[in-house]
Design an enzyme around this catalytic site. Sequence first.
Site: not given
Length: 325
Positions: A49, A54, A80, A223, A225-228
């Site tokens: 993707d 980006y 996109k 999210n 990076g917070i959940l990494a």
Amino acid sequence: MKRSRLGSLDVTSIGLGSAPLGGLFTPVSDADAEATIERAWSLGVRFYDTAPLYGFGLAERRLGSFLRQKPRDSYVISTKVGRLLRAPDGTAAEDDHYKGAPRERPVFDFSHDGVMRSVEESLIRLGLDRVDVLLVHDPDDHYDDAVAGAFRALQRLRADGTIKAIGAGMNQSEMLVRFAEAVPVDCFLLAGRYTLLDQGALDALFPVCRDRGIGILLGGIYNSGILANPHVGAKFNYQDADPVLIARARELDELCRKHGTELRAAAFQFCMAHPVVTVAVMGARNAAEVADNIAMSEMAVPPAFWQELRARKLIEARAPLPGGA
């Protein structure tokens, strides 16, 4: 790697998201970008993707440089529409998220003709003769233009066989519900709105996708990076995370450690347990991160973890869990 159906397309259940390869938050060298894509390919990833946004074209160029070497029917690629890259003239939106990017900046254009130009320019940057999936990108303030212009162009391209699947990519679920009801789409890329910290998509989006056979490409599983790594200064939704969210993420991390597993593994496998989720689109900025993403998809997460997660009401009661926990 497990495979799924996305409309008429056969896709791998894990895809490589290329925003980090465009220098999101931190510059990425050409060599690291190539090594990242090469590792994803070697580990079986066949869904890629990207988007003009980006790295302001950098991610498309880097991804295309690698994929041009592979048989065209051996992978699926999505990009996109909705932003054209133009030389700065004072009207383009400023965006300091991408480091080491070209000087062009994105200008919103959700018109029919703007979308057709966007597709042509993406193909030039990619160096490919076609893409498989086209998504209307971040039309938050442009709903009417997206329906009357962008989606009309996408439906035309799908009808003549130029592309295989159409949809939208957003960081919210509410407008995606409106699109599902207004346009015959094949898929949505939902970023950061179905995770261990945010299950808002359960209310309306996922039911309508289930009923209409719309596949979900799920991004932002960590999210931003917070959940990494739930530390002070971690990102949530591309911004510095609120202390309340950091505290919640740390509570989840402690629960994972109690049960001998990793927060990244729990975050990944929680998302993939929902039946409408077709592909987990995982960003990576180096080869090690790609390998880690794949490893987290396979790491053992004990049933007792899922049971305690639900018992402590750390997730919505309606959210399905792996193994029916």
